[in-house]
Design a protein around this motif. Structure first.
Motif, short mmCIF file in Angstrom:
data_model
loop_
_atom_site.label_atom_id
_atom_site.label_comp_id
_atom_site.label_asym_id
_atom_site.label_seq_id
_atom_site.Cartn_x
_atom_site.Cartn_y
_atom_site.Cartn_z
N ASN A 142 -11.76 0.30 -1.53
CA ASN A 142 -11.57 2.02 -1.58
C ASN A 142 -10.20 2.17 -2.07
O ASN A 142 -9.89 3.26 -1.76
N LYS A 143 -9.07 1.25 -2.49
CA LYS A 143 -7.91 1.52 -2.95
C LYS A 143 -7.87 1.46 -4.45
O LYS A 143 -9.03 0.89 -5.22
N VAL B 10 -6.96 -6.44 -2.88
CA VAL B 10 -7.00 -5.14 -3.21
C VAL B 10 -8.18 -4.63 -2.29
O VAL B 10 -9.21 -4.92 -2.95
N ARG C 213 -3.39 6.04 -1.53
CA ARG C 213 -4.78 5.34 -2.22
C ARG C 213 -4.35 4.22 -2.98
O ARG C 213 -5.31 3.39 -3.31
N PHE C 214 -3.08 3.96 -3.50
CA PHE C 214 -2.74 2.87 -4.31
C PHE C 214 -2.20 1.51 -3.50
O PHE C 214 -1.55 1.58 -2.37
N VAL C 215 -2.25 0.56 -4.39
CA VAL C 215 -1.94 -0.53 -3.95
C VAL C 215 -1.20 -1.46 -4.92
O VAL C 215 -1.92 -1.53 -6.09
N ASP D 57 0.07 10.55 -4.24
CA ASP D 57 -1.37 10.52 -3.50
C ASP D 57 -1.29 11.96 -2.76
O ASP D 57 -2.43 12.72 -2.93
N PRO E 2 0.80 -1.22 0.04
CA PRO E 2 0.02 0.06 -0.02
C PRO E 2 0.84 1.44 0.19
O PRO E 2 1.97 1.34 0.46
#
Length: 298
Positions: free
Chosen positions: A121-122, A118, A106-108, A149, A103
């Motif tokens: 909400n990501k 995942v 907001r990104f994974v 982000d 993570p």
């Protein structure tokens, strides 16, 4: 996507005391070996120590590997390195199986086998045919994603450039978050091909335009610029050399995210960009690597 299958894989393996030491070693080796030379992975052992495995497409120079590891971890570790040859396999995929989703705001960043992990909400970025340096497991990639982000919480840049895109992680992240066109460039033909494949895999092929270019030499930079946001995860020396060209391709009040530099190299890079009217806004240090957010003051 094509498989990276070799007749046989040559492996160097050794154990380190903890996760921090193992991740640092992965970072160091990822800087030294090109993507078509080696796949590098670290995994935890039941006793709490960490194994580091380096898979080579061709038989490595064992003395060189021992010297590189010894310089970073000591002669004892270097002496204990085991070398063997293992059966034919997709060695890039094998290296990624040991990596967990990463993570970053907001990104994974994840592989195919973790697509279902995942959170809803990501924003998932699936990167399969790549090594640790380009998957988000490297401190520079995570730093860039965290700064991206941060920027996107306050701004919606319409013209975005990912310079030296590698696997396309940053370009894909920006395209998924913004739903705006992103220009991605790299001097390396395999990286251009890989970024196109990864953009398609992440359903951003219509947003991410990938070109082969050295620096800002291609006409597409002028055609799609000036840029509101530039991401450049390269290395310290090229970043310093590109400062002037970078500034000439920026829109007023543009943001620039730089990484690929060791923490002690950050002041020199900041100085080069400050001389071109770019001032530092944030500085993240992750696992010995620096990521910089700069603001263009013109």
């Amino acid at each position: 996507m094509s498989s990276t299958l070799s007749p046989a894989t040559h492996r160097a393996s050794f154990a380190l005391r903890d996760e921090q030491a193992a991740r640092r070693m992965v970072d160091i080796l990822s800087e030294i070996f090109f993507e078509d030379e080696a796949a590098i992975a670290a995994s935890e052992r039941p006793d709490g120590r960490w194994d580091v495995a380096v898979h080579f497409a061709d038989a490595p120079d064992q003395a060189l590997v021992r010297e590189l590891v010894g310089n970073a971890a000591g002669e004892g570790i270097a002496h204990a390195i085991g070398f063997d040859t293992i059966e034919a396999k997709d060695w890039v995929k094998a290296s990624l199986e040991d990596l967990i989703p990463v993570p970053a705001g907001r990104f994974v960043v994840h592989g195919h086998h973790d697509r279902g992990r995942v959170p809803a909400n990501k924003i998932g970025i699936e990167i399969e045919a790549a090594l640790a340096f380009g998957t988000g497991h490297h401190g520079t990639t995570r730093g860039c994603l965290l700064l991206l982000d941060y920027v996107l919480k306050a701004r919606h840049p319409a013209r975005v450039l990912d310079l030296g895109t590698g696997t396309g992680v940053l370009a894909i992240a920006a395209a998924k978050a913004l739903h705006e066109p992103v220009l991605a460039s790299d001097i390396d033909p395999p990286s251009v091909k890989l970024t196109r494949e990864n953009a398609g895999l992440n359903e951003t092929g219509n947003w991410v335009r990938v070109i082969r270019a050295a620096g800002f030499s291609a006409p597409q930079f002028a055609a799609q610029g000036p840029f509101d946001l530039v991401l450049a995860n390269i290395l310290a020396n090229p970043l310093r050399q590109l400062a002037g060209s970078m500034a000439r391709h920026l829109a007023p009040s543009a943001r620039v995210i730089l990484s690929g530099l060791l923490t002690h190299q950050a002041p020199g890079v900041v100085a080069a960009y400050r001389a071109r009217s770019l001032v530092p806004v944030r500085h993240l240090a992750i696992e010995g690597w620096s990521s910089l957010l700069l603001r263009y003051t013109r």
